[in-house]
Design a protein around this motif. Sequence first.
Motif, PDB file in Angstrom:
ATOM      1  N   LYS A  71      46.794  26.828  40.466  1.00 20.76           N
ATOM      2  CA  LYS A  71      46.162  27.128  41.758  1.00 20.76           C
ATOM      3  C   LYS A  71      44.640  27.055  41.628  1.00 20.76           C
ATOM      4  O   LYS A  71      44.104  26.937  40.522  1.00 20.76           O
ATOM      5  CB  LYS A  71      46.544  28.545  42.195  1.00 20.76           C
ATOM      6  CG  LYS A  71      47.948  28.686  42.731  1.00 20.76           C
ATOM      7  CD  LYS A  71      48.131  30.080  43.293  1.00 20.76           C
ATOM      8  CE  LYS A  71      49.408  30.174  44.115  1.00 20.76           C
ATOM      9  NZ  LYS A  71      49.501  31.465  44.794  1.00 20.76           N
ATOM     10  N   ASN A  72      43.974  27.212  42.771  1.00 19.23           N
ATOM     11  CA  ASN A  72      42.526  27.366  42.749  1.00 19.23           C
ATOM     12  C   ASN A  72      42.204  28.524  41.778  1.00 19.23           C
ATOM     13  O   ASN A  72      42.838  29.581  41.850  1.00 19.23           O
ATOM     14  CB  ASN A  72      42.083  27.713  44.188  1.00 19.23           C
ATOM     15  CG  ASN A  72      40.626  28.079  44.283  1.00 19.23           C
ATOM     16  OD1 ASN A  72      40.190  29.069  43.713  1.00 19.23           O
ATOM     17  ND2 ASN A  72      39.875  27.289  45.011  1.00 19.23           N
ATOM     18  N   PRO A  73      41.242  28.353  40.850  1.00 20.27           N
ATOM     19  CA  PRO A  73      40.974  29.383  39.837  1.00 20.27           C
ATOM     20  C   PRO A  73      40.676  30.768  40.402  1.00 20.27           C
ATOM     21  O   PRO A  73      41.047  31.784  39.801  1.00 20.27           O
ATOM     22  CB  PRO A  73      39.750  28.830  39.092  1.00 20.27           C
ATOM     23  CG  PRO A  73      39.859  27.351  39.244  1.00 20.27           C
ATOM     24  CD  PRO A  73      40.433  27.140  40.611  1.00 20.27           C
ATOM     25  N   ILE A  74      40.019  30.844  41.568  1.00 22.39           N
ATOM     26  CA  ILE A  74      39.727  32.155  42.166  1.00 22.39           C
ATOM     27  C   ILE A  74      41.018  32.799  42.662  1.00 22.39           C
ATOM     28  O   ILE A  74      41.273  33.980  42.428  1.00 22.39           O
ATOM     29  CB  ILE A  74      38.693  32.032  43.316  1.00 22.39           C
ATOM     30  CG1 ILE A  74      37.359  31.525  42.757  1.00 22.39           C
ATOM     31  CG2 ILE A  74      38.501  33.357  44.030  1.00 22.39           C
ATOM     32  CD1 ILE A  74      36.304  31.231  43.820  1.00 22.39           C
ATOM     33  N   GLU A  75      41.857  32.007  43.319  1.00 28.59           N
ATOM     34  CA  GLU A  75      43.168  32.520  43.774  1.00 28.59           C
ATOM     35  C   GLU A  75      44.001  32.988  42.588  1.00 28.59           C
ATOM     36  O   GLU A  75      44.688  34.006  42.658  1.00 28.59           O
ATOM     37  CB  GLU A  75      43.938  31.418  44.509  1.00 28.59           C
ATOM     38  CG  GLU A  75      43.557  31.226  45.958  1.00 28.59           C
ATOM     39  CD  GLU A  75      44.498  30.217  46.618  1.00 28.59           C
ATOM     40  OE1 GLU A  75      45.681  30.566  46.817  1.00 28.59           O
ATOM     41  OE2 GLU A  75      44.048  29.097  46.906  1.00 28.59           O
ATOM     42  N   GLU A  76      43.932  32.213  41.505  1.00 33.41           N
ATOM     43  CA  GLU A  76      44.705  32.532  40.297  1.00 33.41           C
ATOM     44  C   GLU A  76      44.341  33.925  39.778  1.00 33.41           C
ATOM     45  O   GLU A  76      45.223  34.728  39.450  1.00 33.41           O
ATOM     46  CB  GLU A  76      44.418  31.480  39.221  1.00 33.41           C
ATOM     47  CG  GLU A  76      45.169  31.690  37.918  1.00 33.41           C
ATOM     48  CD  GLU A  76      44.860  30.592  36.913  1.00 33.41           C
ATOM     49  OE1 GLU A  76      45.523  29.536  36.976  1.00 33.41           O
ATOM     50  OE2 GLU A  76      43.950  30.787  36.083  1.00 33.41           O
ATOM     51  N   ILE A  77      43.049  34.230  39.744  1.00 31.37           N
ATOM     52  CA  ILE A  77      42.592  35.543  39.267  1.00 31.37           C
ATOM     53  C   ILE A  77      43.171  36.664  40.135  1.00 31.37           C
ATOM     54  O   ILE A  77      43.659  37.674  39.625  1.00 31.37           O
ATOM     55  CB  ILE A  77      41.042  35.612  39.246  1.00 31.37           C
ATOM     56  CG1 ILE A  77      40.517  34.827  38.046  1.00 31.37           C
ATOM     57  CG2 ILE A  77      40.554  37.051  39.181  1.00 31.37           C
ATOM     58  CD1 ILE A  77      39.016  34.868  37.890  1.00 31.37           C
ATOM     59  N   TYR A  78      43.138  36.475  41.446  1.00 35.36           N
ATOM     60  CA  TYR A  78      43.662  37.504  42.354  1.00 35.36           C
ATOM     61  C   TYR A  78      45.181  37.632  42.248  1.00 35.36           C
ATOM     62  O   TYR A  78      45.727  38.743  42.325  1.00 35.36           O
ATOM     63  CB  TYR A  78      43.243  37.217  43.798  1.00 35.36           C
ATOM     64  CG  TYR A  78      41.845  37.703  44.102  1.00 35.36           C
ATOM     65  CD1 TYR A  78      41.578  39.063  44.283  1.00 35.36           C
ATOM     66  CD2 TYR A  78      40.779  36.814  44.201  1.00 35.36           C
ATOM     67  CE1 TYR A  78      40.298  39.522  44.556  1.00 35.36           C
ATOM     68  CE2 TYR A  78      39.485  37.264  44.463  1.00 35.36           C
ATOM     69  CZ  TYR A  78      39.255  38.623  44.639  1.00 35.36           C
ATOM     70  OH  TYR A  78      37.989  39.074  44.895  1.00 35.36           O
ATOM     71  N   ASP A  79      45.859  36.500  42.046  1.00 39.15           N
ATOM     72  CA  ASP A  79      47.325  36.551  41.886  1.00 39.15           C
ATOM     73  C   ASP A  79      47.713  37.298  40.612  1.00 39.15           C
ATOM     74  O   ASP A  79      48.682  38.067  40.590  1.00 39.15           O
ATOM     75  CB  ASP A  79      47.913  35.125  41.853  1.00 39.15           C
ATOM     76  CG  ASP A  79      47.973  34.500  43.236  1.00 39.15           C
ATOM     77  OD1 ASP A  79      47.664  35.201  44.223  1.00 39.15           O
ATOM     78  OD2 ASP A  79      48.305  33.305  43.337  1.00 39.15           O
ATOM     79  N   ILE A  80      46.951  37.052  39.547  1.00 42.95           N
ATOM     80  CA  ILE A  80      47.217  37.734  38.272  1.00 42.95           C
ATOM     81  C   ILE A  80      46.970  39.237  38.436  1.00 42.95           C
ATOM     82  O   ILE A  80      47.772  40.061  37.987  1.00 42.95           O
ATOM     83  CB  ILE A  80      46.357  37.149  37.128  1.00 42.95           C
ATOM     84  CG1 ILE A  80      46.877  35.751  36.764  1.00 42.95           C
ATOM     85  CG2 ILE A  80      46.381  38.063  35.896  1.00 42.95           C
ATOM     86  CD1 ILE A  80      46.007  34.983  35.784  1.00 42.95           C
ATOM     87  N   LYS A  81      45.877  39.582  39.105  1.00 49.31           N
ATOM     88  CA  LYS A  81      45.572  41.004  39.330  1.00 49.31           C
ATOM     89  C   LYS A  81      46.721  41.679  40.089  1.00 49.31           C
ATOM     90  O   LYS A  81      47.196  42.751  39.718  1.00 49.31           O
ATOM     91  CB  LYS A  81      44.268  41.157  40.122  1.00 49.31           C
ATOM     92  CG  LYS A  81      43.887  42.619  40.367  1.00 49.31           C
ATOM     93  CD  LYS A  81      43.249  42.891  41.690  1.00 49.31           C
ATOM     94  CE  LYS A  81      44.165  42.689  42.857  1.00 49.31           C
ATOM     95  NZ  LYS A  81      43.674  43.241  44.123  1.00 49.31           N
ATOM     96  N   LYS A  82      47.197  41.034  41.144  1.00 48.42           N
ATOM     97  CA  LYS A  82      48.277  41.585  41.967  1.00 48.42           C
ATOM     98  C   LYS A  82      49.548  41.766  41.135  1.00 48.42           C
ATOM     99  O   LYS A  82      50.208  42.810  41.204  1.00 48.42           O
ATOM    100  CB  LYS A  82      48.535  40.622  43.131  1.00 48.42           C
ATOM    101  CG  LYS A  82      49.397  41.192  44.240  1.00 48.42           C
ATOM    102  CD  LYS A  82      49.478  40.206  45.395  1.00 48.42           C
ATOM    103  CE  LYS A  82      50.443  40.651  46.461  1.00 48.42           C
ATOM    104  NZ  LYS A  82      50.608  39.649  47.509  1.00 48.42           N
ATOM    105  N   PHE A  83      49.868  40.776  40.335  1.00 45.25           N
ATOM    106  CA  PHE A  83      51.068  40.831  39.483  1.00 45.25           C
ATOM    107  C   PHE A  83      50.968  41.986  38.479  1.00 45.25           C
ATOM    108  O   PHE A  83      51.899  42.772  38.327  1.00 45.25           O
ATOM    109  CB  PHE A  83      51.251  39.499  38.742  1.00 45.25           C
ATOM    110  CG  PHE A  83      52.280  39.573  37.645  1.00 45.25           C
ATOM    111  CD1 PHE A  83      53.634  39.576  37.944  1.00 45.25           C
ATOM    112  CD2 PHE A  83      51.900  39.652  36.314  1.00 45.25           C
ATOM    113  CE1 PHE A  83      54.596  39.670  36.943  1.00 45.25           C
ATOM    114  CE2 PHE A  83      52.841  39.755  35.304  1.00 45.25           C
ATOM    115  CZ  PHE A  83      54.193  39.759  35.617  1.00 45.25           C
ATOM    116  N   VAL A  84      49.825  42.083  37.805  1.00 40.02           N
ATOM    117  CA  VAL A  84      49.640  43.132  36.793  1.00 40.02           C
ATOM    118  C   VAL A  84      49.691  44.518  37.435  1.00 40.02           C
ATOM    119  O   VAL A  84      50.326  45.435  36.910  1.00 40.02           O
ATOM    120  CB  VAL A  84      48.312  42.923  36.018  1.00 40.02           C
ATOM    121  CG1 VAL A  84      48.020  44.117  35.110  1.00 40.02           C
ATOM    122  CG2 VAL A  84      48.380  41.642  35.178  1.00 40.02           C
TER     123      VAL A  84
END
Length: 200
Positions: A71-84
């Motif tokens: 994904k877009n790298p910024i979206e990726e960071i937010y998705d990882i945060k949400k998952f964690v």
Amino acid sequence: MKDKIILKSVDLFLNLGFKSVTMDDIANEMGISKKTIYQNFQNKTKLVEATAMNVFENISHGIDCICALNKNPIEEIYDIKKFVMNHLKDEKSSPQYQLQKYYPKIYSNLKRNQFDKMMTCVTHNLERGVAQGIYRDSIDIDFIARLYFNSMLSLKDPELFPRENFSISMLMNNYLEYHLRGICSTEGIKTLTQLNTNQN
């Protein structure tokens, strides 16, 4: 049975803390004898170690799946945060900090694994962001990745950020905004603003 004990222990340790949960508590919650737990785990320390590594491996696998989506790298960071955040149940009991205090050897081993995992993941994210023009091309990727890892650890320190004043959710959101605004290009800031608008 071993896996069931680990699963129940993960739930109890993350909600109530490694220190306060006893082997009796786990046995009672599962409706089994304490002897059954000791047949699978020599002592509480061994169970804590198995539990900590189980959480780490599950989170690592989830992060790998998110990164594989490219994904877009910024979206990726937010998705990882949400998952964690979902996985750790908002860390009510500050489990990482308790590990450091009461089980320093397990914590040290876990921290090494987390460092290796996060350096790989964050470095890749930064490299992609720079290549796509979303992050500034002047950033020092190795420096930013190490700073990111250290900052994430410090957010989990309840002495630095008391839980009654700072929820993990608020800390993570504020830190990610701070981190991204420090590395984003003009184009990246547009993406970040758009994402924040959509999330609110």
